[in-house]
Design a protein around this motif. Sequence first.
Motif, PDB file in Angstrom:
ATOM      1  N   GLU A 474      -9.692   4.786  -0.026  1.00 32.39           N
ATOM      2  CA  GLU A 474      -8.861   5.550  -0.964  1.00 32.39           C
ATOM      3  C   GLU A 474      -8.904   7.038  -0.703  1.00 32.39           C
ATOM      4  O   GLU A 474      -8.135   7.792  -1.290  1.00 32.39           O
ATOM      5  CB  GLU A 474      -9.331   5.266  -2.403  1.00 32.39           C
ATOM      6  N   ARG A 475      -9.816   7.491   0.189  1.00 37.92           N
ATOM      7  CA  ARG A 475      -9.856   8.915   0.495  1.00 37.92           C
ATOM      8  C   ARG A 475      -8.758   9.314   1.466  1.00 37.92           C
ATOM      9  O   ARG A 475      -8.413  10.495   1.564  1.00 37.92           O
ATOM     10  CB  ARG A 475     -11.225   9.284   1.069  1.00 37.92           C
ATOM     11  N   LEU A 476      -8.234   8.381   2.214  1.00 38.21           N
ATOM     12  CA  LEU A 476      -7.216   8.699   3.214  1.00 38.21           C
ATOM     13  C   LEU A 476      -5.844   8.852   2.568  1.00 38.21           C
ATOM     14  O   LEU A 476      -5.503   8.109   1.637  1.00 38.21           O
ATOM     15  CB  LEU A 476      -7.150   7.598   4.274  1.00 38.21           C
ATOM     16  N   PRO A 477      -5.033   9.772   3.078  1.00 36.29           N
ATOM     17  CA  PRO A 477      -3.646   9.851   2.609  1.00 36.29           C
ATOM     18  C   PRO A 477      -2.908   8.557   2.941  1.00 36.29           C
ATOM     19  O   PRO A 477      -3.186   7.893   3.946  1.00 36.29           O
ATOM     20  CB  PRO A 477      -3.072  11.030   3.406  1.00 36.29           C
ATOM     21  N   LEU A 478      -1.935   8.192   2.087  1.00 33.63           N
ATOM     22  CA  LEU A 478      -1.204   6.936   2.298  1.00 33.63           C
ATOM     23  C   LEU A 478      -0.426   6.952   3.613  1.00 33.63           C
ATOM     24  O   LEU A 478      -0.204   5.904   4.219  1.00 33.63           O
ATOM     25  CB  LEU A 478      -0.252   6.686   1.127  1.00 33.63           C
ATOM     26  N   ARG A 479       0.008   8.119   4.034  1.00 36.07           N
ATOM     27  CA  ARG A 479       0.707   8.208   5.320  1.00 36.07           C
ATOM     28  C   ARG A 479      -0.173   7.650   6.446  1.00 36.07           C
ATOM     29  O   ARG A 479       0.302   6.921   7.326  1.00 36.07           O
ATOM     30  CB  ARG A 479       1.058   9.661   5.611  1.00 36.07           C
ATOM     31  N   VAL A 480      -1.452   8.009   6.425  1.00 35.08           N
ATOM     32  CA  VAL A 480      -2.372   7.543   7.456  1.00 35.08           C
ATOM     33  C   VAL A 480      -2.578   6.041   7.349  1.00 35.08           C
ATOM     34  O   VAL A 480      -2.611   5.325   8.356  1.00 35.08           O
ATOM     35  CB  VAL A 480      -3.714   8.289   7.351  1.00 35.08           C
ATOM     36  N   VAL A 481      -2.685   5.537   6.114  1.00 37.44           N
ATOM     37  CA  VAL A 481      -2.885   4.110   5.924  1.00 37.44           C
ATOM     38  C   VAL A 481      -1.704   3.319   6.475  1.00 37.44           C
ATOM     39  O   VAL A 481      -1.867   2.285   7.122  1.00 37.44           O
ATOM     40  CB  VAL A 481      -3.113   3.801   4.443  1.00 37.44           C
ATOM     41  N   VAL A 482      -0.480   3.810   6.217  1.00 45.41           N
ATOM     42  CA  VAL A 482       0.718   3.144   6.739  1.00 45.41           C
ATOM     43  C   VAL A 482       0.675   3.106   8.266  1.00 45.41           C
ATOM     44  O   VAL A 482       0.979   2.085   8.895  1.00 45.41           O
ATOM     45  CB  VAL A 482       1.998   3.856   6.244  1.00 45.41           C
ATOM     46  N   GLN A 483       0.312   4.200   8.873  1.00 41.31           N
ATOM     47  CA  GLN A 483       0.242   4.249  10.336  1.00 41.31           C
ATOM     48  C   GLN A 483      -0.802   3.270  10.871  1.00 41.31           C
ATOM     49  O   GLN A 483      -0.568   2.585  11.869  1.00 41.31           O
ATOM     50  CB  GLN A 483      -0.079   5.666  10.799  1.00 41.31           C
ATOM     51  N   VAL A 484      -1.958   3.199  10.203  1.00 47.59           N
ATOM     52  CA  VAL A 484      -2.998   2.269  10.633  1.00 47.59           C
ATOM     53  C   VAL A 484      -2.489   0.846  10.570  1.00 47.59           C
ATOM     54  O   VAL A 484      -2.648   0.051  11.511  1.00 47.59           O
ATOM     55  CB  VAL A 484      -4.265   2.435   9.767  1.00 47.59           C
ATOM     56  N   LEU A 485      -1.842   0.489   9.458  1.00 46.27           N
ATOM     57  CA  LEU A 485      -1.313  -0.861   9.307  1.00 46.27           C
ATOM     58  C   LEU A 485      -0.253  -1.165  10.362  1.00 46.27           C
ATOM     59  O   LEU A 485      -0.224  -2.250  10.937  1.00 46.27           O
ATOM     60  CB  LEU A 485      -0.713  -1.023   7.912  1.00 46.27           C
ATOM     61  N   PHE A 486       0.606  -0.210  10.604  1.00 45.93           N
ATOM     62  CA  PHE A 486       1.694  -0.430  11.561  1.00 45.93           C
ATOM     63  C   PHE A 486       1.150  -0.693  12.963  1.00 45.93           C
ATOM     64  O   PHE A 486       1.531  -1.672  13.624  1.00 45.93           O
ATOM     65  CB  PHE A 486       2.623   0.783  11.563  1.00 45.93           C
ATOM     66  N   PHE A 487       0.258   0.164  13.434  1.00 48.50           N
ATOM     67  CA  PHE A 487      -0.233   0.004  14.798  1.00 48.50           C
ATOM     68  C   PHE A 487      -1.143  -1.213  14.932  1.00 48.50           C
ATOM     69  O   PHE A 487      -1.206  -1.835  15.990  1.00 48.50           O
ATOM     70  CB  PHE A 487      -0.954   1.272  15.254  1.00 48.50           C
ATOM     71  N   GLU A 488      -1.829  -1.588  13.860  1.00 48.66           N
ATOM     72  CA  GLU A 488      -2.609  -2.808  13.920  1.00 48.66           C
ATOM     73  C   GLU A 488      -1.700  -4.025  13.976  1.00 48.66           C
ATOM     74  O   GLU A 488      -1.983  -5.004  14.649  1.00 48.66           O
ATOM     75  CB  GLU A 488      -3.547  -2.882  12.709  1.00 48.66           C
TER      76      GLU A 488
END
Length: 634
Positions: A474-488
Amino acid sequence: MKYMKLGSKPDVFQNDGNNTRFVATELATDIIITVGEVKFFLHKFPLLSKSSRLQKIVATTTNDETNDEVDVSDIPGGPAAFEICAKFSYGMVVTLNAYNVVAARCAAEYLEMHETIEKGNLIYKIDVFLSSSIFRTWKDSIIVLHTTKNLMPWAEELKIVSHCVDSIANKASIDPSEVEWSYTYNRKKLASENGLDQHWNGVRKQASVPPDWWVEDICELEMDIYKRVISAVKAKGHTSGSVLGEALKAYAFRKIPGLLDGSVSNSSVDVARHRNILETIVWLMPGGSGSVSCGFLLKLLKAACLFDAGENCRTELVKRVGQQLENASVKDLLIPAETQEEGSTVYDVDMVVGIIEEFMAQQARGGNGEIAEVTDPGLGFDPNGVKVLAVATLIDGYLAEIAKDPNLPLLKFVGLAEMISTGLRPVHDGLYRAIDMYLKEHPGLSKSEKKRLCGLMDCKRLSPEACMHAVQNERLPLRVVVQVLFFEQLRVSGASGNGPDLPAGVRSLLPRENGNSYGSSRSAATTYTEDDLNGAPVADLNSFRSMRVVNKSGGSERSSGSSDMNNGTGTRNIPEEKKGSKGILMPKKILSKIWSGKVHSGENSSSDTSESPGSINPEETKSTPSRITRHSVS
C-alpha cells in the motif's frame, strides 16, 4: 636468549638503601660518581684505567683535601648502565643480554672505554657479542631494537638500530621453509593443525611455517622503528604484498584500540598518536589491488574520519577501496557521519559516493571508457561485469540501510541509486526493497517525490516474488502497481510485443516507449493521471490488490495479506505456497472496473494507515465512503 658473562671476581657492590652504592672492600674510596640521584663511592684506579673520559674529568677537578666528585648524570642508560661499566672496570662478574646490552654499549661509548686505553676493553667485547650473537638471533634483535627507544641518539649513531633493522628484514625475507627459530604466531592456526585440511591423513607432521610468521613479533615496536623495518622488508623485494598487508593489519589492530571490532573512539587522549599510526600504515601499504582486504581498508577509513586524518590519507583509502569495492559488505560501508548534530544524517553518504565514483572511473578506464550492460547474471560475462553486478547488489543493500535514516534527503538517496544505471542491475529486487524502506520511513513524501523515487525501479526487472509483494504494498503509488501487474502478465503469458487489450486510461499509466504510452498511439484523445485511478470503488481495488496467482500446474490460489520485504532479517517473507508461482494474472475485467469506477466517485484520497492490504474485508468496505483509503505497511 643469548647472553655473555664478563669478569671473574665476585660482585661486591652494595646498596645502603638511600641511593648510595659502594664497593665492600678494605680500601677507602677516593672518588664519588654521581648519576642522577644515585651516588657511587668507588676507587679511581680501576675506573680511570678503563675510561678515557673519567681520566680527563678527574685531571681537571683534582682536590687533594677531599674525595673527587664527578657528575655524569647525562650518561645514557642511567645508573644501571654505569654500574655495568663500573663492575667491568673492577673485573667483577657482569652478565650482558638483549635487555641491557644496548644501554651498556652506549654508556661505554660515553665513558670512552676504547681499545686505545686498554686491550679487550668493554666497547670491543660488547661489539663482538652484538655481531656474533644478538644480530644473528630473531627475537634478540627485536628486543634490542625495542630497548633503543630511550637511548637515542646514541643507539642510532652507533648504528645499532640500523644493524637490528637489517637483521630483522633479512630474516623476514627468507623462504619460510628455512625458518628454524622460534616465533610468535597466535592469529590463525594452519588447517592441518586444526585437523580441517581435506587432505590431512591423520598423521601429525611437522607444521609448515606460514609466510607471515614474523608479523606478530614486530608489533611491539614503536611506530618510527616499525616503519623502518617494514620499509626495509619491502626494499628486499622478497615478500609478497599480501604478507606485508597482513603485517600492517596486525600492527593496526594491536596499536589502535577498537579498530578490530569497529568500536574506535576519538575520546582517548592518544588521538594524535593514533592518527600518526594510521597515516603511517596507509603510507606503508604495498601497491596493487588485493594486498590489503577491502574490509580492513574501510575500517581504516572510518578511523581516519574519526581521528581527523589528513586529506591525502583519506583520498588514498578511498582510491584503494574503489579498486576492490566488489569485496566490501554493507556493514563496512556504514561510515558514521563526522557531525552528529540534530537534523544531520546518521551516515557519511558523501564518502560512499566518492568511493563509488572511484570504482566506476576505474571500471571505465579498464573497459575503454564504457561499462557494458549486465543482462543476465547467469551468463558467462567478463570479470568486470561480475564486479559491477556485485557492486550494484552492494549499493542496493546500502540504500536499504541508509533509507532508515529519517534525515536522509530524497535527492541524496536518488543520486546514489542513479550512480548504478538500470542496465547494470539485471534484477531490481534489491532496489525495490530500498525504495520500500524509504517510503516506510518517510511517510510525508509528496506524490511527485514518490513518483521520482519509484521511477528508479524498472518493473520489468522484478522477480515474481517481488512482484507479488509489490501489488500488495500500500506504500506504492497505484501507477507503479498497475505497471507491475502488466509486466508480470506479459511474463506469464509469454507476450513479447503488444500487451493485453486494456482500457485506454490504464494504458496511459504504463511506461512510455518512444514517446507513446505502452500500447497506445500519439493521437490518443484522452490521457489520465494517477489521481483518476484513485476514484475507483474500494471493492474493485480490493480485487485489484488480491490478484490470482498462477502456479506451475496451472491452478491458482488467492493471495492475502502483505509480506514485508523489509523484515528484521532483511529478506522477503514470502509464503511457501507462493514461492513457486510463475506470475500474477491481471484480468481485463478487473482493470476495467477500476478505471470505470472513477466516474462514480468525485473524491480522491492518499491518506496512509498502518494496516496491511490483506486487512480489508467486504464488511469493512460496505461501511466506508466511496473514496479510496491508502494503507501503509509498517
